[in-house]
Design a protein around this motif. Structure first.
Motif, PDB file in Angstrom:
ATOM      1  N   LYS A  44      -1.807  -0.242 -12.194  1.00  0.00           N
ATOM      2  CA  LYS A  44      -1.759  -1.623 -11.704  1.00  0.00           C
ATOM      3  C   LYS A  44      -3.041  -1.991 -10.960  1.00  0.00           C
ATOM      4  O   LYS A  44      -3.163  -3.085 -10.428  1.00  0.00           O
ATOM      5  CB  LYS A  44      -0.565  -1.824 -10.768  1.00  0.00           C
ATOM      6  N   GLY A  45      -3.983  -1.058 -10.873  1.00  0.00           N
ATOM      7  CA  GLY A  45      -5.244  -1.315 -10.188  1.00  0.00           C
ATOM      8  C   GLY A  45      -5.235  -0.978  -8.712  1.00  0.00           C
ATOM      9  O   GLY A  45      -6.240  -1.149  -8.033  1.00  0.00           O
ATOM     10  N   MET A  74       0.851  -1.183   0.000  1.00  0.00           N
ATOM     11  CA  MET A  74       0.000   0.000   0.000  1.00  0.00           C
ATOM     12  C   MET A  74       0.890   1.237   0.000  1.00  0.00           C
ATOM     13  O   MET A  74       1.896   1.290   0.672  1.00  0.00           O
ATOM     14  CB  MET A  74      -0.901  -0.030   1.235  1.00  0.00           C
ATOM     15  N   ALA A  75       0.474   2.219  -0.740  1.00  0.00           N
ATOM     16  CA  ALA A  75       1.238   3.464  -0.846  1.00  0.00           C
ATOM     17  C   ALA A  75       1.148   4.265   0.451  1.00  0.00           C
ATOM     18  O   ALA A  75       0.268   4.037   1.288  1.00  0.00           O
ATOM     19  CB  ALA A  75       0.698   4.281  -2.003  1.00  0.00           C
ATOM     20  N   ASP A  76       2.075   5.194   0.588  1.00  0.00           N
ATOM     21  CA  ASP A  76       2.041   6.078   1.748  1.00  0.00           C
ATOM     22  C   ASP A  76       0.790   6.949   1.692  1.00  0.00           C
ATOM     23  O   ASP A  76       0.246   7.193   0.617  1.00  0.00           O
ATOM     24  CB  ASP A  76       3.276   6.980   1.745  1.00  0.00           C
ATOM     25  N   TRP A  99       3.896   2.509 -14.637  1.00  0.00           N
ATOM     26  CA  TRP A  99       3.130   2.408 -13.390  1.00  0.00           C
ATOM     27  C   TRP A  99       2.832   3.825 -12.944  1.00  0.00           C
ATOM     28  O   TRP A  99       3.709   4.539 -12.470  1.00  0.00           O
ATOM     29  CB  TRP A  99       3.937   1.652 -12.342  1.00  0.00           C
ATOM     30  N   PHE A 100       1.607   4.285 -13.139  1.00  0.00           N
ATOM     31  CA  PHE A 100       1.274   5.678 -12.868  1.00  0.00           C
ATOM     32  C   PHE A 100      -0.184   5.820 -12.452  1.00  0.00           C
ATOM     33  O   PHE A 100      -1.010   4.944 -12.736  1.00  0.00           O
ATOM     34  CB  PHE A 100       1.558   6.543 -14.114  1.00  0.00           C
ATOM     35  N   ILE A 101      -0.486   6.902 -11.786  1.00  0.00           N
ATOM     36  CA  ILE A 101      -1.862   7.215 -11.405  1.00  0.00           C
ATOM     37  C   ILE A 101      -2.609   7.596 -12.676  1.00  0.00           C
ATOM     38  O   ILE A 101      -2.152   8.445 -13.439  1.00  0.00           O
ATOM     39  CB  ILE A 101      -1.905   8.373 -10.388  1.00  0.00           C
ATOM     40  N   ASN A 102      -3.757   6.944 -12.920  1.00  0.00           N
ATOM     41  CA  ASN A 102      -4.517   7.283 -14.112  1.00  0.00           C
ATOM     42  C   ASN A 102      -5.905   7.840 -13.821  1.00  0.00           C
ATOM     43  O   ASN A 102      -6.541   8.369 -14.723  1.00  0.00           O
ATOM     44  CB  ASN A 102      -4.591   6.106 -15.089  1.00  0.00           C
ATOM     45  N   GLU A 103      -6.367   7.746 -12.590  1.00  0.00           N
ATOM     46  CA  GLU A 103      -7.664   8.321 -12.215  1.00  0.00           C
ATOM     47  C   GLU A 103      -7.555   8.991 -10.855  1.00  0.00           C
ATOM     48  O   GLU A 103      -7.008   8.407  -9.923  1.00  0.00           O
ATOM     49  CB  GLU A 103      -8.746   7.243 -12.125  1.00  0.00           C
ATOM     50  N   VAL A 104      -8.081  10.209 -10.763  1.00  0.00           N
ATOM     51  CA  VAL A 104      -8.121  10.928  -9.491  1.00  0.00           C
ATOM     52  C   VAL A 104      -9.525  11.493  -9.341  1.00  0.00           C
ATOM     53  O   VAL A 104     -10.102  12.011 -10.309  1.00  0.00           O
ATOM     54  CB  VAL A 104      -7.100  12.095  -9.459  1.00  0.00           C
ATOM     55  N   SER A 105     -10.086  11.392  -8.147  1.00  0.00           N
ATOM     56  CA  SER A 105     -11.382  12.027  -7.884  1.00  0.00           C
ATOM     57  C   SER A 105     -11.373  12.606  -6.471  1.00  0.00           C
ATOM     58  O   SER A 105     -10.633  12.151  -5.606  1.00  0.00           O
ATOM     59  CB  SER A 105     -12.539  11.036  -8.046  1.00  0.00           C
ATOM     60  N   ALA A 106     -12.188  13.633  -6.289  1.00  0.00           N
ATOM     61  CA  ALA A 106     -12.315  14.269  -4.977  1.00  0.00           C
ATOM     62  C   ALA A 106     -13.791  14.446  -4.661  1.00  0.00           C
ATOM     63  O   ALA A 106     -14.603  14.707  -5.563  1.00  0.00           O
ATOM     64  CB  ALA A 106     -11.612  15.620  -4.972  1.00  0.00           C
TER      65      ALA A 106
END
Length: 103
Positions: free
Chosen positions: A92-93, A1-3, A42-49
Motif C-alpha cells: 500500500k506504499g 502507522m504500524a507498531d 496487503w504485505f511487506i514487499n521491500e526490506v532493507s537494513a
C-alpha cells in the motif's frame, strides 16, 4: 502507522547477529472475509537494513510471508555502539524504519 519493530543486534567478535520482529498483518489476497469477499492483498514487499548508514541487506518479499514476520541476518565488521536500521515498505506504499544500537 504500524507498531514499531523490535530490533536486537548482538555483537560477537567482528560480527553482529541482527534479529527483527516486524508488526504487520500480511494479507495474501486469497483469504475471504465473513461476507465471502476477498480480503485485499496487503504485505511487506521491500526490506532493507543499514549498518551505520550503509545498506548491508535488501530483500523482496511476497504475499506468502507470514503475519508479523521475523528476520535474522549477520553483519560483518560490526562493533558495539554501531547503529543498525531496518526499513520496510508494503504493497500500500506504507513504510516503517526503526533503529537499534549493537551491543
Amino acid at each position: 502507522m504500524a507498531d514499531p519493530m523490535r530490533i536486537r543486534a548482538q555483537v560477537a567478535g567482528d560480527k553482529a547477529t541482527v534479529r527483527v520482529l516486524m508488526s504487520h498483518e500480511m494479507e495474501s489476497g486469497q483469504r475471504k472475509d465473513s461476507a465471502g469477499k476477498l480480503v485485499p492483498a496487503w504485505f511487506i514487499n521491500e526490506v532493507s537494513a543499514s549498518h551505520n548508514g550503509k545498506v548491508v541487506m535488501t530483500a523482496e518479499w511476497g504475499p506468502a510471508v507470514s503475519k508479523n514476520p521475523f528476520l535474522q541476518f549477520v553483519v560483518k565488521g560490526a562493533k558495539a555502539g554501531d547503529k543498525i536500521a531496518v526499513t520496510w515498505k508494503d504493497s500500500k506504499g506504507e513504510t516503517r524504519t526503526d533503529e537499534a544500537t549493537a551491543s
